[in-house]
Design a protein around this motif. Structure first.
Motif, PDB file in Angstrom:
ATOM      1  N   MET A   1      15.788  31.906 -30.695  1.00 14.67           N
ATOM      2  CA  MET A   1      15.650  33.311 -31.016  1.00 14.67           C
ATOM      3  C   MET A   1      16.535  33.764 -32.182  1.00 14.67           C
ATOM      4  O   MET A   1      16.102  34.572 -33.012  1.00 14.67           O
ATOM      5  CB  MET A   1      15.946  34.165 -29.776  1.00 14.67           C
ATOM      6  N   GLU A   2      17.725  33.254 -32.284  1.00 15.71           N
ATOM      7  CA  GLU A   2      18.593  33.675 -33.380  1.00 15.71           C
ATOM      8  C   GLU A   2      18.101  33.136 -34.719  1.00 15.71           C
ATOM      9  O   GLU A   2      18.163  33.831 -35.733  1.00 15.71           O
ATOM     10  CB  GLU A   2      20.041  33.249 -33.114  1.00 15.71           C
ATOM     11  N   ARG A   3      17.619  31.909 -34.719  1.00 17.25           N
ATOM     12  CA  ARG A   3      17.046  31.364 -35.950  1.00 17.25           C
ATOM     13  C   ARG A   3      15.786  32.137 -36.333  1.00 17.25           C
ATOM     14  O   ARG A   3      15.540  32.400 -37.515  1.00 17.25           O
ATOM     15  CB  ARG A   3      16.706  29.885 -35.766  1.00 17.25           C
ATOM     16  N   LEU A   4      14.998  32.516 -35.339  1.00 14.72           N
ATOM     17  CA  LEU A   4      13.796  33.290 -35.599  1.00 14.72           C
ATOM     18  C   LEU A   4      14.152  34.658 -36.175  1.00 14.72           C
ATOM     19  O   LEU A   4      13.565  35.107 -37.166  1.00 14.72           O
ATOM     20  CB  LEU A   4      12.979  33.447 -34.323  1.00 14.72           C
ATOM     21  N   ARG A   5      15.122  35.327 -35.550  1.00 13.54           N
ATOM     22  CA  ARG A   5      15.537  36.648 -36.025  1.00 13.54           C
ATOM     23  C   ARG A   5      15.982  36.594 -37.486  1.00 13.54           C
ATOM     24  O   ARG A   5      15.700  37.503 -38.277  1.00 13.54           O
ATOM     25  CB  ARG A   5      16.671  37.189 -35.148  1.00 13.54           C
ATOM     26  N   ALA A   6      16.648  35.530 -37.874  1.00 13.76           N
ATOM     27  CA  ALA A   6      17.145  35.403 -39.246  1.00 13.76           C
ATOM     28  C   ALA A   6      16.021  35.273 -40.263  1.00 13.76           C
ATOM     29  O   ALA A   6      16.215  35.553 -41.455  1.00 13.76           O
ATOM     30  CB  ALA A   6      18.079  34.196 -39.344  1.00 13.76           C
ATOM     31  N   LEU A   7      14.843  34.870 -39.798  1.00 10.48           N
ATOM     32  CA  LEU A   7      13.709  34.704 -40.711  1.00 10.48           C
ATOM     33  C   LEU A   7      12.926  35.995 -40.917  1.00 10.48           C
ATOM     34  O   LEU A   7      12.157  36.104 -41.877  1.00 10.48           O
ATOM     35  CB  LEU A   7      12.758  33.636 -40.164  1.00 10.48           C
ATOM     36  N   LEU A   8      13.086  36.972 -40.013  1.00 17.09           N
ATOM     37  CA  LEU A   8      12.232  38.150 -40.000  1.00 17.09           C
ATOM     38  C   LEU A   8      12.895  39.339 -40.686  1.00 17.09           C
ATOM     39  O   LEU A   8      14.103  39.549 -40.571  1.00 17.09           O
ATOM     40  CB  LEU A   8      11.886  38.528 -38.554  1.00 17.09           C
TER      41      LEU A   8
ATOM     42  N   ALA B   1      13.403  43.507 -41.185  1.00 21.77           N
ATOM     43  CA  ALA B   1      13.575  44.598 -40.214  1.00 21.77           C
ATOM     44  C   ALA B   1      12.258  45.296 -39.909  1.00 21.77           C
ATOM     45  O   ALA B   1      12.046  45.788 -38.797  1.00 21.77           O
ATOM     46  CB  ALA B   1      14.603  45.589 -40.732  1.00 21.77           C
ATOM     47  N   ASP B   2      11.359  45.346 -40.893  1.00 28.54           N
ATOM     48  CA  ASP B   2      10.087  46.051 -40.709  1.00 28.54           C
ATOM     49  C   ASP B   2       8.915  45.092 -40.499  1.00 28.54           C
ATOM     50  O   ASP B   2       7.771  45.416 -40.817  1.00 28.54           O
ATOM     51  CB  ASP B   2       9.813  46.969 -41.893  1.00 28.54           C
ATOM     52  N   VAL B   3       9.186  43.912 -39.978  1.00 30.44           N
ATOM     53  CA  VAL B   3       8.129  42.919 -39.766  1.00 30.44           C
ATOM     54  C   VAL B   3       7.034  43.471 -38.857  1.00 30.44           C
ATOM     55  O   VAL B   3       7.295  44.240 -37.928  1.00 30.44           O
ATOM     56  CB  VAL B   3       8.731  41.620 -39.166  1.00 30.44           C
ATOM     57  N   THR B   4       5.783  43.084 -39.153  1.00 31.36           N
ATOM     58  CA  THR B   4       4.633  43.497 -38.347  1.00 31.36           C
ATOM     59  C   THR B   4       3.803  42.277 -37.982  1.00 31.36           C
ATOM     60  O   THR B   4       3.575  41.397 -38.819  1.00 31.36           O
ATOM     61  CB  THR B   4       3.754  44.506 -39.108  1.00 31.36           C
ATOM     62  N   VAL B   5       3.357  42.235 -36.725  1.00 29.36           N
ATOM     63  CA  VAL B   5       2.486  41.163 -36.249  1.00 29.36           C
ATOM     64  C   VAL B   5       1.077  41.720 -36.053  1.00 29.36           C
ATOM     65  O   VAL B   5       0.894  42.751 -35.391  1.00 29.36           O
ATOM     66  CB  VAL B   5       2.987  40.574 -34.909  1.00 29.36           C
TER      67      VAL B   5
ATOM     68  N   SER C   1       5.028  46.484 -34.733  1.00 28.24           N
ATOM     69  CA  SER C   1       5.961  46.596 -35.857  1.00 28.24           C
ATOM     70  C   SER C   1       7.399  46.758 -35.385  1.00 28.24           C
ATOM     71  O   SER C   1       7.660  47.315 -34.306  1.00 28.24           O
ATOM     72  CB  SER C   1       5.583  47.792 -36.742  1.00 28.24           C
ATOM     73  N   GLY C   2       8.318  46.290 -36.242  1.00 24.06           N
ATOM     74  CA  GLY C   2       9.750  46.449 -35.979  1.00 24.06           C
ATOM     75  C   GLY C   2      10.367  45.174 -35.442  1.00 24.06           C
ATOM     76  O   GLY C   2       9.774  44.500 -34.593  1.00 24.06           O
ATOM     77  N   LEU C   3      11.550  44.837 -35.938  1.00 24.23           N
ATOM     78  CA  LEU C   3      12.190  43.577 -35.579  1.00 24.23           C
ATOM     79  C   LEU C   3      12.408  43.443 -34.080  1.00 24.23           C
ATOM     80  O   LEU C   3      12.097  42.405 -33.488  1.00 24.23           O
ATOM     81  CB  LEU C   3      13.527  43.456 -36.322  1.00 24.23           C
ATOM     82  N   ASP C   4      12.927  44.470 -33.433  1.00 24.52           N
ATOM     83  CA  ASP C   4      13.208  44.358 -31.997  1.00 24.52           C
ATOM     84  C   ASP C   4      11.940  44.147 -31.182  1.00 24.52           C
ATOM     85  O   ASP C   4      11.914  43.332 -30.244  1.00 24.52           O
ATOM     86  CB  ASP C   4      13.950  45.612 -31.503  1.00 24.52           C
ATOM     87  N   SER C   5      10.875  44.872 -31.539  1.00 18.65           N
ATOM     88  CA  SER C   5       9.608  44.728 -30.808  1.00 18.65           C
ATOM     89  C   SER C   5       9.015  43.335 -31.003  1.00 18.65           C
ATOM     90  O   SER C   5       8.496  42.725 -30.056  1.00 18.65           O
ATOM     91  CB  SER C   5       8.609  45.791 -31.269  1.00 18.65           C
TER      92      SER C   5
ATOM     93  N   ILE D   1      10.235  37.290 -43.651  1.00 21.26           N
ATOM     94  CA  ILE D   1       8.844  37.460 -43.223  1.00 21.26           C
ATOM     95  C   ILE D   1       8.603  38.926 -42.881  1.00 21.26           C
ATOM     96  O   ILE D   1       9.256  39.474 -41.996  1.00 21.26           O
ATOM     97  CB  ILE D   1       8.556  36.575 -41.991  1.00 21.26           C
ATOM     98  N   VAL D   2       7.670  39.547 -43.586  1.00 20.48           N
ATOM     99  CA  VAL D   2       7.355  40.956 -43.331  1.00 20.48           C
ATOM    100  C   VAL D   2       6.013  41.115 -42.613  1.00 20.48           C
ATOM    101  O   VAL D   2       5.732  42.177 -42.064  1.00 20.48           O
ATOM    102  CB  VAL D   2       7.341  41.784 -44.634  1.00 20.48           C
TER     103      VAL D   2
END
Length: 291
Positions: free
Chosen positions: A186-193, A195-199, A215-219, A271-272
């Motif tokens: 999860m920490e490595r993943l978070r570092a790639l994303l 703040a406004d990333v959308t899936v 949308s949003g890093l936490d979500s 990654i946005v």
């Protein structure tokens, strides 16, 4: 004079077919629809006096564009009733593909345009036609075509790649994302994303996928945290990495033998956008290449 045979007609048409499919795909966002339109164009080509056509390329591009404009009317109604997020059918780049800057986000932005705006923009800005030829193709005068393309350009400007990412670098990020997301790092993943990333996930009601874009890093991190146990229990089978609609990404087979493409939009090294296609109807052309 002896009539021109269907073999002679095909000899002229077949070398133009890949370029015509590119035009139709960018108009429709569907591989199957594009191939159908181009086949319709071929049948029309068989039925005319080809000796009177001085420029087959321009003539056939005109036929394909007009067929696409007709088809867009029904396509737009179908997409309005689509289940969940709609994404264009993924095209995985091969070594022979002609690369342009019509990336997946731009294809999605084109969906917001009127059919004529879309045609004028693609023909002029992407395929490089002059407005005289655009006008002849879509049946409007050159001034109107210039205005159509200008309006379209204003709508989609933000969705064109401002800083193209080198292919090798993009694929390295795709590899890092695949590893981190599937290994539950999860920490490595978070570092790639960003703040406004959308899936975005397109299952079309035929494969499991979350509905509206998330949308949003936490979500997004919460989403992948919920996937972690499933990935641990049933590891994704990587088919290959590649460029998908101009974006780095990968093809996988997920739990339940579901074929999936994942494309990643990058900005400033993060990654946005994450674009996932799971609808089997949109992946038939890819599935055929795997057998």
């Amino acid at each position: 004079m002896a009539p021109v045979s269907s073999q002679d007609a095909a000899a002229v048409f077949d070398p133009l077919r890949p370029a015509l499919v590119r035009v139709a795909y960018r108009m429709l966002g569907s591989v199957a629809e594009a191939e159908d339109v181009v086949q319709d164009a071929f049948l029309r080509w068989l039925g005319i006096d080809r000796g009177a056509v001085r420029e087959p390329t321009a003539f056939l591009r005109r036929v394909v564009t007009r067929l696409c404009l007709d088809r867009l009317k029904s396509v737009r109604r179908e997409r309005a009733a689509y289940v969940g997020s709609w994404l264009p059918e993924p095209i995985v780049e091969s070594g022979e593909d002609v690369v342009d800057d019509v990336t997946l986000p731009l294809l999605m932005a084109l969906e917001r345009l009127s059919p004529l705006e879309r045609a004028a923009f693609l023909l002029h800005d992407v395929f490089g036609l002059g407005f005289e030829e655009v006008a002849a193709t879509i049946g409007r005068d050159p001034t109107a075509c210039r205005q159509l393309a200008g309006r379209a350009r204003a709508h989609v400007r933000a969705d064109r790649p401002r800083y193209p990412v080198p292919k090798e670098w993009g694929l390295e990020i795709a590899k890092a994302f695949f590893t981190a997301s599937r290994d539950g790092e999860m920490e490595r993943l978070r570092a790639l994303l960003a703040a406004d990333v959308t899936v975005y996930a397109d299952g079309g009601g035929k494969a499991t996928a979350h509905g509206a874009p998330l949308s949003g890093l936490d979500s997004v991190m919460l989403l992948f945290a919920t996937f972690a146990s499933a990935f641990a229990e049933s590891r994704s089978r990587l088919v290959r990495y590649g460029v998908i609609n101009g974006l780095p990404g990968f093809i996988t087979v997920e739990r339940g033998d579901i074929l999936q493409t994942t494309a990643l939009e990058l900005e400033n090294g993060r990654i946005v956008g994450i674009y996932v296609v799971r609808n089997p109807d949109k992946l038939k052309h890819i599935a055929e290449t795997l057998h």
